[in-house]
Design a protein around this motif. Sequence first.
Motif, PDB file in Angstrom:
ATOM      1  N   ILE A  67       0.832  -1.261   0.037  1.00  0.00           N
ATOM      2  CA  ILE A  67      -0.074  -0.034   0.118  1.00  0.00           C
ATOM      3  C   ILE A  67       0.960   1.434   0.015  1.00  0.00           C
ATOM      4  O   ILE A  67       2.212   1.077   0.131  1.00  0.00           O
ATOM      5  N   LEU A  68       0.409   2.379  -0.280  1.00  0.00           N
ATOM      6  CA  LEU A  68       1.205   3.724  -0.223  1.00  0.00           C
ATOM      7  C   LEU A  68       0.650   4.461   1.084  1.00  0.00           C
ATOM      8  O   LEU A  68      -0.449   4.502   1.181  1.00  0.00           O
ATOM      9  N   ILE A  69       1.725   4.542   1.793  1.00  0.00           N
ATOM     10  CA  ILE A  69       1.496   5.473   3.143  1.00  0.00           C
ATOM     11  C   ILE A  69       2.156   6.807   2.768  1.00  0.00           C
ATOM     12  O   ILE A  69       3.466   7.117   2.789  1.00  0.00           O
ATOM     13  N   ASN A  70       1.422   7.936   2.673  1.00  0.00           N
ATOM     14  CA  ASN A  70       1.909   9.292   2.639  1.00  0.00           C
ATOM     15  C   ASN A  70       2.778   9.165   1.420  1.00  0.00           C
ATOM     16  O   ASN A  70       3.740   9.784   0.927  1.00  0.00           O
ATOM     17  N   GLY A  71       2.122   8.418   0.164  1.00  0.00           N
ATOM     18  CA  GLY A  71       2.743   8.517  -1.143  1.00  0.00           C
ATOM     19  C   GLY A  71       4.004   7.533  -1.205  1.00  0.00           C
ATOM     20  O   GLY A  71       4.386   7.395  -2.516  1.00  0.00           O
ATOM     21  N   LYS A  72       4.386   6.832  -0.354  1.00  0.00           N
ATOM     22  CA  LYS A  72       5.628   5.797  -0.230  1.00  0.00           C
ATOM     23  C   LYS A  72       5.102   4.448  -0.167  1.00  0.00           C
ATOM     24  O   LYS A  72       4.143   4.076   0.680  1.00  0.00           O
ATOM     25  N   ASP A  87      -2.972   4.803   0.652  1.00  0.00           N
ATOM     26  CA  ASP A  87      -3.703   4.722  -0.604  1.00  0.00           C
ATOM     27  C   ASP A  87      -3.598   3.234  -1.062  1.00  0.00           C
ATOM     28  O   ASP A  87      -2.805   2.518  -0.932  1.00  0.00           O
ATOM     29  N   LEU A  88      -5.071   2.789  -1.201  1.00  0.00           N
ATOM     30  CA  LEU A  88      -5.402   1.508  -1.283  1.00  0.00           C
ATOM     31  C   LEU A  88      -5.763   1.141  -2.807  1.00  0.00           C
ATOM     32  O   LEU A  88      -7.152   1.353  -2.907  1.00  0.00           O
ATOM     33  N   ASN A  89      -5.120   1.240  -3.744  1.00  0.00           N
ATOM     34  CA  ASN A  89      -5.464   1.236  -5.192  1.00  0.00           C
ATOM     35  C   ASN A  89      -6.326   2.420  -5.552  1.00  0.00           C
ATOM     36  O   ASN A  89      -7.308   2.153  -6.217  1.00  0.00           O
ATOM     37  N   GLY A  90      -5.984   3.603  -5.165  1.00  0.00           N
ATOM     38  CA  GLY A  90      -6.735   4.718  -5.386  1.00  0.00           C
ATOM     39  C   GLY A  90      -7.823   5.028  -4.538  1.00  0.00           C
ATOM     40  O   GLY A  90      -8.454   6.241  -4.696  1.00  0.00           O
TER      41      GLY A  90
END
Length: 134
Positions: A67-72, A87-90
Amino acid sequence: MIQLTVTSSIDQDKIGQFTFYKNLIYIGSHKSCDLYLNDKALDKNHIFVEIVESKLLVHLGQNTKKILINGKINTGNKFITPGMSLDLNGNIIKIDNFIETSYKSYKEELNTLTEEIIEKQPDVLAFLQELQQS
């Protein structure tokens, strides 16, 4: 208590703020999830968010690779703080706040009440054991 805001989602009905009065929530595409997102790109139990020792921990589900956490990119469990976004796939979820509560599951509450009954009325245990054997 975990409070979060879905700021962007394929599932438009889920955009908004949510408050969960428990220390562990499930987020995914299964209808039994605390935050159900109708998105086929997500796993049934995509992530778990849990309060552990007064910190908020994100666990990836069994089939979730990242997953993305703060874009990372994140590929494992990670402690997060209010203000961070997932961010979970958008599907974008902002963590607003959390407070550890003394929430007991139904099973824990049932066990506690059963122990109290057995302590106050020991003959109930004998009766239950008789029932179990018959």
